[in-house]
Design a protein around this motif. Structure first.
Motif, short mmCIF file in Angstrom:
data_model
loop_
_atom_site.label_atom_id
_atom_site.label_comp_id
_atom_site.label_asym_id
_atom_site.label_seq_id
_atom_site.Cartn_x
_atom_site.Cartn_y
_atom_site.Cartn_z
N ARG A 124 0.82 -1.14 0.09
CA ARG A 124 -0.03 -0.11 -0.03
C ARG A 124 0.88 1.14 0.03
N ILE A 125 2.02 1.20 0.82
CA ILE A 125 2.79 2.26 0.92
C ILE A 125 3.24 2.44 -0.73
N ALA A 126 3.89 1.48 -1.22
CA ALA A 126 4.33 1.50 -2.51
C ALA A 126 3.53 1.95 -3.60
N GLU A 127 2.25 1.68 -3.53
CA GLU A 127 1.18 1.94 -4.51
C GLU A 127 1.12 3.67 -4.40
N ALA A 128 0.85 4.01 -3.05
CA ALA A 128 0.87 5.59 -2.84
C ALA A 128 1.89 6.32 -3.33
N ALA A 129 3.05 5.61 -3.11
CA ALA A 129 4.12 6.63 -3.49
C ALA A 129 4.56 6.53 -4.91
N ILE A 130 4.01 5.45 -5.68
CA ILE A 130 4.22 5.49 -7.24
C ILE A 130 2.98 6.42 -7.85
N GLU A 131 1.88 6.41 -7.08
CA GLU A 131 0.55 7.18 -7.63
C GLU A 131 1.24 8.68 -7.38
N ASN A 132 1.57 9.11 -6.34
CA ASN A 132 1.95 10.58 -5.99
C ASN A 132 2.91 10.93 -7.20
N ALA A 133 4.07 9.94 -7.26
CA ALA A 133 5.19 10.27 -8.10
C ALA A 133 4.89 10.60 -9.61
N HIS A 134 3.64 9.86 -10.11
CA HIS A 134 3.03 10.23 -11.32
C HIS A 134 2.01 11.24 -11.49
N ALA A 135 1.50 11.77 -10.18
CA ALA A 135 0.69 12.60 -10.51
C ALA A 135 1.00 13.78 -11.32
N PRO A 136 2.12 14.44 -10.96
CA PRO A 136 2.53 15.64 -11.81
C PRO A 136 2.47 15.42 -13.10
N GLN A 137 3.07 14.30 -13.56
CA GLN A 137 3.13 13.95 -15.02
C GLN A 137 1.69 13.65 -15.70
N ASN A 138 0.72 13.24 -14.74
CA ASN A 138 -0.62 12.85 -15.37
C ASN A 138 -1.09 14.24 -15.44
N GLU A 139 -1.07 15.25 -14.55
CA GLU A 139 -1.56 16.47 -14.37
C GLU A 139 -1.13 17.38 -15.77
N ALA A 140 0.30 17.13 -16.14
CA ALA A 140 0.84 17.75 -17.37
C ALA A 140 0.25 17.34 -18.50
N GLN A 141 -0.03 16.02 -18.44
CA GLN A 141 -0.42 15.48 -19.85
C GLN A 141 -1.97 15.92 -19.88
N ALA A 142 -2.72 15.94 -18.92
CA ALA A 142 -4.01 16.43 -19.00
C ALA A 142 -4.17 17.83 -19.43
N SER A 143 -3.12 18.54 -18.97
CA SER A 143 -3.30 20.03 -19.24
C SER A 143 -2.95 20.12 -20.68
N ALA A 144 -1.96 19.17 -21.21
CA ALA A 144 -1.49 19.32 -22.43
C ALA A 144 -2.78 18.97 -23.56
#
Length: 315
Positions: free
Chosen positions: A295-315
């Motif tokens: 669960r810790i790993a999944e949360a860390a991975i999700e948070n790490a990818h959040a800025p990238q996902n937000e950038a892709q959504a904005s693009a």
């Protein structure tokens, strides 16, 4: 043990021996701390002694401090060498024959040359959580030695304490098991898992994982690197599949990396460059199951990818 649901304690606390011989041998042979006790000094390739400016005890500082100092010299491109020539010279071979033989096998004459050194993963303070009798949280499972975490070492370890610990807990476990299974009754109806040996197909995964753990879960750690390591561990697990020895290696790596990510401070063998000091909120042991680590790993991975996902959504 983790897969069976056993509680794991303090997996983020890994001790690095400061002075392994840097070279092609795998695993790298260790250069005993007794050499520094005899007066050997640590220098970089310019011949500059660097430990005196870092700690009052210089080369005799605690292992984690010496390991980090050597790590930083190497990372800065200055290299690190243990120079025993002034302290031992021609006495080296008779005083430290094992180190001498290991050096000579690598083409280094320590009586005439400084020994190139680097930190090496050495001892795991964490492991299967056990009580004073060596019992884990899984009924019928005892553990001792480096696979276990008794709490005897805390966040670090003094040399040779592990030998005493293994003797004491080995005897306690034997006494606890003695008579626990009635005579004439099978000790267990559960077949132990067949681990086998690492297949040739595992080698690329093991090599990649070693590089990831060295770069991001080694002597120095920080949150972004730990999240990246957890991402890569998950990728390698998917690629390799669970039914092999690599699955056990990856599980151990995940437990270490996830717990290191969750401990936002530096203490003992665990050092975070983004949280360089101990914090009162973390003045406690870590107790974690494999499910909690995932669960810790999944949360860390999700948070790490959040800025990238937000950038892709904005693009």
């Amino acid at each position: 043990a983790a897969r069976a649901g056993a509680l794991i304690a303090d997996p983020e606390f890994v001790q690095f021996h400061p002075t392994a011989i840097a070279g092609p041998r795998d695993p790298a042979p260790l250069v005993t701390e007794a050499l520094r006790g005899e007066g050997a000094i640590l220098v970089n390739k310019a011949g500059q002694r660097f430990m005196a400016a870092i700690h009052a005890d210089a080369e005799l500082a605690p292992r984690d401090i010496v390991a980090r100092a050597i790590f930083r010299e190497i990372a800065a491109g200055r290299g690190a060498f243990l120079d025993a020539r002034p302290a031992l010279g021609d006495r080296f071979a008779s005083a430290f024959p094992t180190v001498y033989e290991n050096c000579m096998a690598l083409g280094i004459d320590p009586a005439r040359q400084a020994i190139p050194v680097a930190p090496a993963a050495h001892y795991h303070m964490g492991g299967i959580h056990v009580d004073a009798r060596g019992r884990s949280s899984v009924e019928g499972l005892w553990a001792c030695g480096e696979v276990a975490s008794t709490g005897m070492h805390g966040a670090n370890r003094l040399a040779s304490n592990s030998l005493l610990e293994a003797i004491v807990f080995g005897a306690r476990i034997a006494a606890d098991i003695d008579g626990a299974v009635p005579e004439g009754r099978a000790a267990s109806h559960i077949a132990p898992p067949v681990l086998g040996s690492a297949a040739a197909t595992d080698a690329p995964f093991v090599s990649q994982l070693r590089q990831i753990m060295t770069a991001h879960v080694g002597v120095e750690r920080e949150g972004e690197g730990l999240a990246h390591a957890l991402t890569e561990i998950a990728r390698l697990e998917r690629a390799a599949g669970p039914a092999n020895l690599f699955g056990n290696i990856a599980t151990t790596a995940k437990l270490i990396a996830a717990s290191a990510f969750a401990r936002e401070e530096s203490r003992g063998g665990h050092y975070r460059t983004d949280f360089a000091e101990p914090r009162a909120a973390f003045r406690h042991r870590t107790f974690v199951t494999l499910k909690e680590a995932e669960r810790i790993a999944e949360a860390a991975i999700e948070n790490a990818h959040a800025p990238q996902n937000e950038a892709q959504a904005s693009a």
